[in-house]
Design an enzyme around this catalytic site. Structure first.
Site, PDB file in Angstrom:
ATOM      1  N   SER A 251       8.292  -7.145  -7.271  1.00  0.00           N
ATOM      2  CA  SER A 251       8.396  -5.743  -7.676  1.00  0.00           C
ATOM      3  C   SER A 251       8.764  -5.671  -9.158  1.00  0.00           C
ATOM      4  O   SER A 251       8.078  -6.270  -9.987  1.00  0.00           O
ATOM      5  CB  SER A 251       9.420  -5.009  -6.791  1.00  0.00           C
ATOM      6  OG  SER A 251       9.425  -3.625  -7.058  1.00  0.00           O
ATOM      7  N   ARG A 320      16.048   8.653  -3.228  1.00  0.00           N
ATOM      8  CA  ARG A 320      15.857   7.475  -2.386  1.00  0.00           C
ATOM      9  C   ARG A 320      14.831   7.738  -1.294  1.00  0.00           C
ATOM     10  O   ARG A 320      14.054   6.843  -0.926  1.00  0.00           O
ATOM     11  CB  ARG A 320      17.195   7.056  -1.762  1.00  0.00           C
ATOM     12  CG  ARG A 320      17.118   5.751  -0.981  1.00  0.00           C
ATOM     13  CD  ARG A 320      16.712   4.591  -1.873  1.00  0.00           C
ATOM     14  NE  ARG A 320      16.838   3.310  -1.193  1.00  0.00           N
ATOM     15  CZ  ARG A 320      16.693   2.133  -1.770  1.00  0.00           C
ATOM     16  NH1 ARG A 320      16.410   2.080  -3.053  1.00  0.00           N
ATOM     17  NH2 ARG A 320      16.839   1.015  -1.097  1.00  0.00           N
ATOM     18  N   ASP A 479       0.280  -2.211   0.168  1.00  0.00           N
ATOM     19  CA  ASP A 479       1.228  -1.730  -0.847  1.00  0.00           C
ATOM     20  C   ASP A 479       0.625  -0.524  -1.577  1.00  0.00           C
ATOM     21  O   ASP A 479      -0.444  -0.625  -2.176  1.00  0.00           O
ATOM     22  CB  ASP A 479       1.514  -2.857  -1.843  1.00  0.00           C
ATOM     23  CG  ASP A 479       2.650  -2.541  -2.809  1.00  0.00           C
ATOM     24  OD1 ASP A 479       3.034  -1.357  -2.928  1.00  0.00           O
ATOM     25  OD2 ASP A 479       3.146  -3.491  -3.453  1.00  0.00           O
ATOM     26  N   HIS A 516       4.964  -2.250   0.199  1.00  0.00           N
ATOM     27  CA  HIS A 516       5.616  -2.871  -0.944  1.00  0.00           C
ATOM     28  C   HIS A 516       6.792  -3.747  -0.521  1.00  0.00           C
ATOM     29  O   HIS A 516       7.079  -4.760  -1.151  1.00  0.00           O
ATOM     30  CB  HIS A 516       6.092  -1.789  -1.907  1.00  0.00           C
ATOM     31  CG  HIS A 516       6.628  -2.323  -3.200  1.00  0.00           C
ATOM     32  ND1 HIS A 516       5.856  -3.045  -4.090  1.00  0.00           N
ATOM     33  CD2 HIS A 516       7.874  -2.259  -3.750  1.00  0.00           C
ATOM     34  CE1 HIS A 516       6.603  -3.392  -5.134  1.00  0.00           C
ATOM     35  NE2 HIS A 516       7.819  -2.939  -4.951  1.00  0.00           N
ATOM     36  N   ASP A 517       7.485  -3.366   0.542  1.00  0.00           N
ATOM     37  CA  ASP A 517       8.656  -4.125   0.991  1.00  0.00           C
ATOM     38  C   ASP A 517       8.311  -5.438   1.673  1.00  0.00           C
ATOM     39  O   ASP A 517       9.211  -6.142   2.149  1.00  0.00           O
ATOM     40  CB  ASP A 517       9.499  -3.275   1.949  1.00  0.00           C
ATOM     41  CG  ASP A 517      10.483  -2.385   1.205  1.00  0.00           C
ATOM     42  OD1 ASP A 517      10.539  -2.463  -0.030  1.00  0.00           O
ATOM     43  OD2 ASP A 517      11.200  -1.603   1.869  1.00  0.00           O
TER      44      ASP A 517
END
Length: 535
Positions: A251, A320, A479, A516-517
């Protein structure tokens, strides 16, 4: 228009017979004349009085109509437990004493510290007269100090990538570090830092400015990825490490890993960039802009000077939640949550109701007091500014050259570090807003195809310092924040520089739905690729 009966009753009042004037008896002519005049005067007076009374009553009836009956609403008002929670937190934070302050410590346990008394010049002209870097290490540095791996973090991570004896709490890459793991501590000496600008022990906006003894807040200077890397290289100098075995990151860390190789190719043995990019693209910039906006619109943010008061926890929670939407993927959420509601037996609500809503709400609640809001602003902005293209690098190098004398002067104590007339702290918005320009369908198609297949010459020139550095570039098809085409762009650009040792891996959705994680969760494919590349 008909007149209401009540109004007619007011306009023509009945006079009780007992109050009417009795008929007078016969009198003398003169007396009768006087009596007649008296009666006439009395009648006129009564007529005037009654006329005024009637006008007042009619006016009152017109101005103050009879009140309508009050009924209960057709539907009850909705409840908002999600807002109650935010308000309750604000009330709780406001009750804390001024001595302790509402701000959390933002630390994740014991770590090592590198303190630099030497000032550092930042890319956009700011100066940190001194700075601290929080870091942790695993494994052992060999005799010639050639087995060190620098692990770069994502936006909000601390230096605690793996548990230690002094801090047994599991780290954010716990399963990837250790004996026999992808970052094999039997072979390598692994170093992980909290970036400058952060809030987990490294110097950032919540740190005290040595010039005035107050917290920097938004007096903290604008940062870049390269600034963060320069601070890390100072740490390596302190540890006596002249060259890294590898620079590894995911990232934002994947961006830093590339930046380290471009800044100091002679100090980087190999590069691993996972789910990163060589330059930030509009979608990710837009998403981070949205996060910053909801945070800055929180009235508790107070233009960054909230320390000692109530932090902007509501804005942080929303920021968040927006970020979490970009971290995970649609396919995963379809399997994990679908359209299921948290409690189907209850009627729908405007607060979190669907399972996916409760998941996002929990993510925001868990994080809103764990990270300094100003650090989110500064670090995310540094990500937006990231561009390894040669044109951008030329511009930044020119700015650095123009400010080099300022750093020397500050080091010698000849001028103050802060110049009130400097334009690095100002911004003028354009008078004319952005207007969409018409573009033909053919032009649009050609532009998309060119962007998909061609490597920009500017980026090739910018990555030329990595022409001889072995590199692993890994992307994930699911992603949406750093799409897989951005990792393809890195790999193709490196190959265009003449680099013959580029390994490019793309995980399809059949291998990972985590978006993405994935770099945090997929030990088999991500971890396995890293282990194989490092050897």
């Amino acid at each position: 228009m008909s007149v209401p009966r009540r109004l007619l009753a007011v306009a023509r009042p009945s006079i009780p017979r007992a109050l009417s004037t009795p008929r007078p008896a016969a009198r003398a002519p003169q007396a009768s004349l006087l009596f007649a005049r008296h009666q006439s005067n009395q009648a006129a007076t009564r007529k005037l009085h009654h006329s005024a009374q009637r006008r007042a009553q009619v006016a009152a009836a017109a101005v103050e109509p009879e009140p309508e009956p009050v009924y209960d609403s057709t539907n009850p008002a909705l409840s908002f437990p999600c807002l109650d929670k935010v308000e309750s937190r604000s009330a709780s934070l406001s009750r804390r004493t001024a001595a302790s302050g509402p701000e959390p410590s933002y630390t994740t346990g014991r770590h090592l510290n590198f303190y630099s008394r030497k000032p550092i010049l930042l890319d956009w002209g700011g100066i940190l007269p001194e700075f601290n870097i929080a870091y942790e290490t695993w494994g052992h540095l060999d005799a010639n100090k050639s087995n060190a791996i620098l692990l770069h973090t994502g936006l909000s991570a601390s230096s605690h990538a793996h548990s230690t004896e002094t801090n047994p709490k599991p780290g954010w890459w716990e399963k990837f570090i250790g004996p026999g793991k992808p970052l094999d501590t039997d072979k390598y000496f692994v170093i992980c830092t909290n970036v400058i600008g952060g809030c987990y022990g490294s110097t950032g906006p919540s740190s005290v400015d040595p010039a005035n003894g107050e917290q920097y807040a938004t007096r903290f200077p604008i940062l870049t990825m390269e600034d963060m890397v320069r601070a890390q290289l100072r740490l390596l100098d302190h540890l006596g490490i002249a060259k890294l075995y590898a620079s590894v990151g995911s990232s934002m860390g994947g961006m830093q890993s590339l930046a380290a190789g471009v800044l100091s190719p002679e100090r980087i043995g190999r590069i691993v960039s996972i789910s990163g990019c060589a330059r930030s693209h509009p979608y990710s910039i837009a998403m981070r802009h949205t996060q910053r906006q909801v945070l800055m619109m929180d009235p508790n943010w107070n233009r960054g000077f909230y320390y000692g008061g109530i932090p902007p926890h509501g804005g942080m929670k929303l920021a968040r939640e927006i970020a979490t939407v970009t971290y995970r993927s649609g396919p995963e959420w379809e399997q994990r949550f679908g359209r299921r509601r948290a409690d189907p037996s209850r009627p729908p609500a405007l607060c979190p109701d669907f399972l996916i809503e409760t998941y996002l709400d929990h993510a925001g609640e868990k994080w809103c007091l764990e990270y300094d809001p100003n650090s989110l602003l500064y670090v995310s902005k540094a990500m937006d500014l990231f561009d390894l293209g040669q044109e951008h690098r030329n511009r930044i190098n020119k700015v650095r050259q123009e400010n080099s004398g300022k750093l020397q002067a500050y080091w010698e104590g000849r001028v103050p570090a802060y110049d009130a007339n400097s334009d690095i702290c100002s911004l003028t918005l354009p008078d004319k807003p952005y207007e969409e320009k018409e573009q033909s369908a053919d032009e649009d198609t050609v532009g998309v195809e060119a962007a998909s297949h061609e490597v920009p010459a500017d980026l090739v020139a910018g990555l030329k310092p990595l022409a001889n550095t072995p590199a692993l570039v890994l992307g994930v098809a699911s992603d949406i924040l750093f799409p897989a085409w951005q990792q393809r762009e890195i790999a193709n650009t490196l190959k265009r520089t003449g680099n013959k040792n580029v390994t490019h891996i793309e995980l399809g959705e059949e291998k990972s739905l985590f978006g993405h994680d994935t770099f945090l969760l997929d030990l088999e494919h991500v971890g396995g690729s890293v282990k194989s590349f490092l050897g």
